[in-house]
Scaffold this active site. Sequence first.
Site, PDB file in Angstrom:
ATOM      1  N   ARG A  85     -30.824 -26.603  29.816  1.00 38.07           N
ATOM      2  CA  ARG A  85     -29.765 -26.522  28.806  1.00 38.07           C
ATOM      3  C   ARG A  85     -30.265 -26.964  27.438  1.00 38.07           C
ATOM      4  NH1 ARG A  85     -26.314 -30.314  28.741  1.00 38.07           N
ATOM      5  NH2 ARG A  85     -26.247 -30.524  31.010  1.00 38.07           N
ATOM      6  N   TYR A 138     -15.294  -8.896  11.789  1.00 36.73           N
ATOM      7  CA  TYR A 138     -15.225  -8.524  13.198  1.00 36.73           C
ATOM      8  C   TYR A 138     -13.955  -9.150  13.774  1.00 36.73           C
ATOM      9  CZ  TYR A 138     -16.774  -7.885  18.017  1.00 36.73           C
ATOM     10  OH  TYR A 138     -16.877  -7.516  19.326  1.00 36.73           O
ATOM     11  N   ASP A 210     -22.418 -12.914   8.587  1.00 36.98           N
ATOM     12  CA  ASP A 210     -22.691 -12.147   9.798  1.00 36.98           C
ATOM     13  C   ASP A 210     -23.358 -10.847   9.354  1.00 36.98           C
ATOM     14  OD1 ASP A 210     -22.609 -10.356  11.936  1.00 36.98           O
ATOM     15  OD2 ASP A 210     -20.669 -11.067  12.684  1.00 36.98           O
ATOM     16  N   LYS A 235     -26.523  -5.943  19.375  1.00 30.14           N
ATOM     17  CA  LYS A 235     -26.500  -4.657  18.675  1.00 30.14           C
ATOM     18  C   LYS A 235     -27.933  -4.240  18.305  1.00 30.14           C
ATOM     19  CE  LYS A 235     -22.153  -5.486  19.223  1.00 30.14           C
ATOM     20  NZ  LYS A 235     -21.315  -6.130  18.214  1.00 30.14           N
TER      21      LYS A 235
HETATM   22  C1  LIG Z   1     -20.336  -7.180  18.186  1.00 28.81           C
HETATM   23  C2  LIG Z   1     -20.179  -8.040  16.998  1.00 28.81           C
HETATM   24  C3  LIG Z   1     -19.910  -9.411  17.125  1.00 28.81           C
HETATM   25  C4  LIG Z   1     -19.739 -10.073  18.461  1.00 28.81           C
HETATM   26  O1  LIG Z   1     -20.930 -10.048  19.168  1.00 28.81           O
HETATM   27  P1  LIG Z   1     -21.013 -10.096  20.787  1.00 28.81           P
HETATM   28  O2  LIG Z   1     -22.462 -10.085  21.031  1.00 28.81           O
HETATM   29  O3  LIG Z   1     -20.293  -8.876  21.281  1.00 28.81           O
HETATM   30  O4  LIG Z   1     -20.333 -11.346  21.186  1.00 28.81           O
HETATM   31  C5  LIG Z   1     -19.801 -10.151  15.981  1.00 28.81           C
HETATM   32  N1  LIG Z   1     -19.943  -9.601  14.760  1.00 28.81           N
HETATM   33  C6  LIG Z   1     -20.173  -8.285  14.600  1.00 28.81           C
HETATM   34  C7  LIG Z   1     -20.295  -7.731  13.238  1.00 28.81           C
HETATM   35  C8  LIG Z   1     -20.311  -7.459  15.711  1.00 28.81           C
HETATM   36  O5  LIG Z   1     -20.535  -6.156  15.550  1.00 28.81           O
END
Ligand SMILES: *Cc1c(COP(=O)(O)O)cnc(C)c1O
Length: 419
Positions: A85, A138, A210, A235
């Site tokens: 962890r 998001y 982000d 992504k």
């Molecule tokens: C998909 C996404 C998230 C969340 O990510 P996960 O890996 O699905 O938890 C956050 N911000 C953006 C811009 C995203 O496209």
Amino acid sequence: MANNHSISGFLTLAEEILIPVVPDSLKRGESTQAVHGGRSENPYHSITEPLVSTATFTFENTQAVKTYMQNKLWGEPLDRSEYGRYGNPTITAAESRLAALEGAEEAVLFASGMQAISTLLLSLLAAGDHLVITENLYRKTRQFCTATLQRYGIECSVVPMNDEQALRQAIRPNTRLLFSESPTNPHNRLLDIEQFITIAKQHHLLTVVDSTFATPFNLRPLEWGVDLVVHSATKYLAGHNDLLAGVVAGRHELLAGLREFQGIVGAISDAYVASLLIRGLKTLGLRVQRHNENARRIAEFLAAHPAVERVWYPSLPSHPDYAIGLRQYKGFGGVVSFTVKGDGNSAAQVLDALQIPLLAVSLGGTESLVSQPAVISYYELSRQERRALGIEDNLIRYSVGIEDADDLIADLDQALRKV
Ligand SMILES: *Cc1c(COP(=O)(O)O)cnc(C)c1O
């Protein structure tokens, strides 16, 4: 020729000895960084990072334990871990590659993008604090900031993207941080990162961006002065629709507390995922180049198509952030959103007629994916609530993959002819 080589080789050597220069690794291009950046040697001399699948780690004797604990207490760099962890070599290897790509001192890996975002905000904020977020975040990030954090006594204001006056007015004495996202989902709004940073610095606020849709190839927020960058590595970074992961990158000083908090709440990724992620990262340069190019061509095709109402892609002069894009971004990624003429049923007809992209949410992978936000990510909202968020029933989000653009365009053309 041989002579030239030896002369330039000699000069380079002399420069390195006599003059302090920018480390070579910082001058390298992003594709080189994606393949080599942050790589470290391992005991097996394997070209790949060893996949260390273990829950805990052994010590030779009590003295070794004491030395390790003392280093840990004094904040010395640790070359091993004590328990899964608190760290794992494969995860550390992924973190060091991610840090190199973002030009960050350090990166912390999480099990998903949402886990990265939620753990980061919980570690930075306390009851009585206030944060400001930009619109079109998001959807789950927005829910976390406006609903979940409220239960812990943390207040949140939402301001329109790039609205300087609204952002200044939202800042209060207890404001701690500004959170934004760029490009946004699904309309590809671009954050004016210069304006955002100027305001944050004037008020001594932390900034978090982000950057999932941008990737480090199209925008490196830390270079603009942003404090922390987060990604859903699910992504583009991983890139193959085969794993979930998230990352936060920035200065060590800001991440030390997050790492400790991660060990407390147990918000960790795992070694197998980290090794798959490293594999994905190596082709990031090639993939993003192709995503950028394919999406730009598809956006242009759609913008000229009689069955299409409006296209949201920042390379098009009709996009509200076209000018910001030219100044601050190197490319705009693979998501193209557009409305078709007609209603939600018309959009559904187009979607169902498409033969190459798969009908699924998510983005950033090798496969093209399409979805109709009104019937999936925003289905539980009323039409009015969706409209307030700009989610029209006839909106289609196309996450362009790395297939041949000509094929994707021909496929779109035949599908659009059906409405
Ligand atoms: C998909 C996404 C998230 C969340 O990510 P996960 O890996 O699905 O938890 C956050 N911000 C953006 C811009 C995203 O496209």
